[in-house]
Design an enzyme around this catalytic site. Structure first.
Site, PDB file in Angstrom:
ATOM      1  N   GLU A  85      39.573  44.306  41.740  1.00  0.00           N
ATOM      2  CA  GLU A  85      38.294  44.895  42.157  1.00  0.00           C
ATOM      3  C   GLU A  85      38.218  45.056  43.676  1.00  0.00           C
ATOM      4  O   GLU A  85      37.343  45.767  44.182  1.00  0.00           O
ATOM      5  CB  GLU A  85      37.127  44.035  41.643  1.00  0.00           C
ATOM      6  CG  GLU A  85      36.985  44.117  40.132  1.00  0.00           C
ATOM      7  CD  GLU A  85      35.952  43.160  39.554  1.00  0.00           C
ATOM      8  OE1 GLU A  85      35.637  43.287  38.359  1.00  0.00           O
ATOM      9  OE2 GLU A  85      35.460  42.267  40.287  1.00  0.00           O
ATOM     10  N   HIS A 143      30.293  40.406  42.130  1.00  0.00           N
ATOM     11  CA  HIS A 143      29.249  40.837  41.186  1.00  0.00           C
ATOM     12  C   HIS A 143      29.253  40.016  39.887  1.00  0.00           C
ATOM     13  O   HIS A 143      28.950  40.538  38.810  1.00  0.00           O
ATOM     14  CB  HIS A 143      29.381  42.342  40.899  1.00  0.00           C
ATOM     15  CG  HIS A 143      30.690  42.738  40.257  1.00  0.00           C
ATOM     16  ND1 HIS A 143      31.348  43.910  40.575  1.00  0.00           N
ATOM     17  CD2 HIS A 143      31.467  42.135  39.318  1.00  0.00           C
ATOM     18  CE1 HIS A 143      32.445  43.998  39.863  1.00  0.00           C
ATOM     19  NE2 HIS A 143      32.541  42.933  39.079  1.00  0.00           N
ATOM     20  N   HIS A 155      40.344  36.870  41.490  1.00  0.00           N
ATOM     21  CA  HIS A 155      40.007  36.184  40.245  1.00  0.00           C
ATOM     22  C   HIS A 155      40.807  36.751  39.085  1.00  0.00           C
ATOM     23  O   HIS A 155      41.258  37.894  39.119  1.00  0.00           O
ATOM     24  CB  HIS A 155      38.508  36.201  39.935  1.00  0.00           C
ATOM     25  CG  HIS A 155      37.836  37.523  39.696  1.00  0.00           C
ATOM     26  ND1 HIS A 155      37.779  38.527  40.630  1.00  0.00           N
ATOM     27  CD2 HIS A 155      37.130  37.983  38.632  1.00  0.00           C
ATOM     28  CE1 HIS A 155      37.073  39.541  40.148  1.00  0.00           C
ATOM     29  NE2 HIS A 155      36.671  39.241  38.929  1.00  0.00           N
ATOM     30  N   HIS A 171      32.552  47.914  33.436  1.00  0.00           N
ATOM     31  CA  HIS A 171      33.245  46.902  32.617  1.00  0.00           C
ATOM     32  C   HIS A 171      33.107  47.191  31.127  1.00  0.00           C
ATOM     33  O   HIS A 171      32.906  46.286  30.324  1.00  0.00           O
ATOM     34  CB  HIS A 171      32.690  45.516  32.909  1.00  0.00           C
ATOM     35  CG  HIS A 171      32.861  45.046  34.317  1.00  0.00           C
ATOM     36  ND1 HIS A 171      32.148  45.542  35.371  1.00  0.00           N
ATOM     37  CD2 HIS A 171      33.680  44.102  34.844  1.00  0.00           C
ATOM     38  CE1 HIS A 171      32.505  44.925  36.488  1.00  0.00           C
ATOM     39  NE2 HIS A 171      33.427  44.047  36.195  1.00  0.00           N
TER      40      HIS A 171
HETATM   41  C1  DHB Z   1      33.361  37.239  36.271  1.00  0.00           C
HETATM   42  C2  DHB Z   1      33.717  38.028  37.373  1.00  0.00           C
HETATM   43  C3  DHB Z   1      33.652  39.430  37.300  1.00  0.00           C
HETATM   44  O1  DHB Z   1      33.995  40.274  38.315  1.00  0.00           O
HETATM   45  C4  DHB Z   1      33.211  40.024  36.125  1.00  0.00           C
HETATM   46  O2  DHB Z   1      33.091  41.382  36.101  1.00  0.00           O
HETATM   47  C5  DHB Z   1      32.885  39.261  35.017  1.00  0.00           C
HETATM   48  C6  DHB Z   1      32.960  37.866  35.096  1.00  0.00           C
HETATM   49  C7  DHB Z   1      33.403  35.744  36.351  1.00  0.00           C
HETATM   50  O3  DHB Z   1      33.964  35.185  37.298  1.00  0.00           O
HETATM   51  O4  DHB Z   1      32.825  35.093  35.467  1.00  0.00           O
HETATM   52 FE    FE Z   2      33.985  42.396  37.627  1.00  0.00          FE
END
Ligand code: DHB
Ligand code: FE
Length: 279
Positions: free
Chosen positions: A240, A12, A193, A59
């Protein structure tokens, strides 16, 4: 009885929202990501869901660090979006299925999950971007939603086992709900990530492959990992994946993988799409 069709799971990342606004779908950077959605569009056209249970993490738009529910479920007739600071466009309010929300809330509380119920709730990029990816030319999308919000942000977090069990309880509640609606699950976030700290930019393709495989029919395999192990393996925001585990729990014992697309990276994130059809 309501029918659970299956799930679509997708990252997302907020920059997807900018790419949609600027119509960059054919751009070399974005094409491998957006092309992964053709199969999703045909699957949705065949399945014709009425309602989408969206499993995601907020978030900081709706809940901030001072008040953080472990599990929260929206029970509104409509969900507004707002500028949450990523510079992405807001979309029109999305219709809620408050009756199904209450059936799920009653079912999971009966099953001893003490959820926070939200009769007013804003939705952030973790809901709006996946909806735009699934229904690209239709705003708002032609479905009602039930938002299910998981704390993947502020420790302590629910364990992977607790998330899988929560998903199973939601699935039981949907099955028991007396309507003949077709329900689809949309799980969002991940995969690996990390956006900040020394490991910013961390991605773990091997672990992502393990998760995608386990999510098909052996999600219990992921419950052996503690939250700290999951941070190590998938990054602080890779947690996540807990949303995907809840979503998988909703589907029941058996699922068939209809489609997968994995592309590294979009922004800082290993982007992934998976369709699982409930069997
Ligand atoms: C990014 C990924 C995310 O899941 C998020 O909530 C905000 C930013 C990103 O990779 O930039
Ligand atoms: Fe996110």
């Amino acid at each position: 009885m309501s029918k659970i069709l299956g799930s679509v799971s997708t990252s997302h990342i907020p920059s997807i929202g900018k790419a949609i606004a600027l119509k960059l779908q054919q751009d070399a950077y974005w094409k491998p990501f957006f092309d992964g959605f053709h199969k999703v569009h045909s699957w949705i056209a065949e399945q014709k869901p009425d309602v989408v249970v969206v499993v995601y993490n907020d978030h900081g738009l709706n809940f901030f660090l001072d008040k953080m529910p472990t599990f929260a479920i929206g029970a509104a007739q409509s969900y507004a979006t707002a500028d949450e600071g990523w510079g992405i466009a807001t979309i029109p309010p999305v219709a809620g299925d408050a009756k199904l929300s209450w059936a799920i809330i009653e079912g999971v509380v009966e099953d001893e999950f003490d959820v926070v119920t939200c009769q007013e709730m804003l939705i952030d990029h973790a809901v709006t971007i996946p909806l735009q990816l699934l229904w690209p030319d239709l705003l708002p999308p032609p479905v009602k939603i039930v938002p299910v919000c998981i704390n993947t942000v502020q420790h302590p977090l629910p364990t992977a086992k607790r998330c899988l069990d929560f998903g199973k309880a939601i699935g039981r509640a949907i099955h028991a709900y007396g309507s003949n609606q077709k329900v689809m699950v949309l799980s969002t976030g991940g995969l690996s990530h990390q956006l900040d700290g020394e490991r910013a930019g961390f991605i773990n393709a091997d672990f992502d492959a393990e998760c995608l495989h386990a999510l098909i029919n052996t999600p219990e395999d992921l419950t052996k990992y503690s939250i700290h192990q999951l941070v190590e393996l998938s990054g602080t925001q890779g947690l996540e994946v807990l949303n995907w585990i809840v979503g998988r729990g909703i589907l029941g014992a058996k699922a068939e993988e209809m489609h997968r697309n994995y592309h590294i990276p979009i922004s800082n994130t290993a982007s992934a799409i998976q369709i699982l059809q409930a069997v």
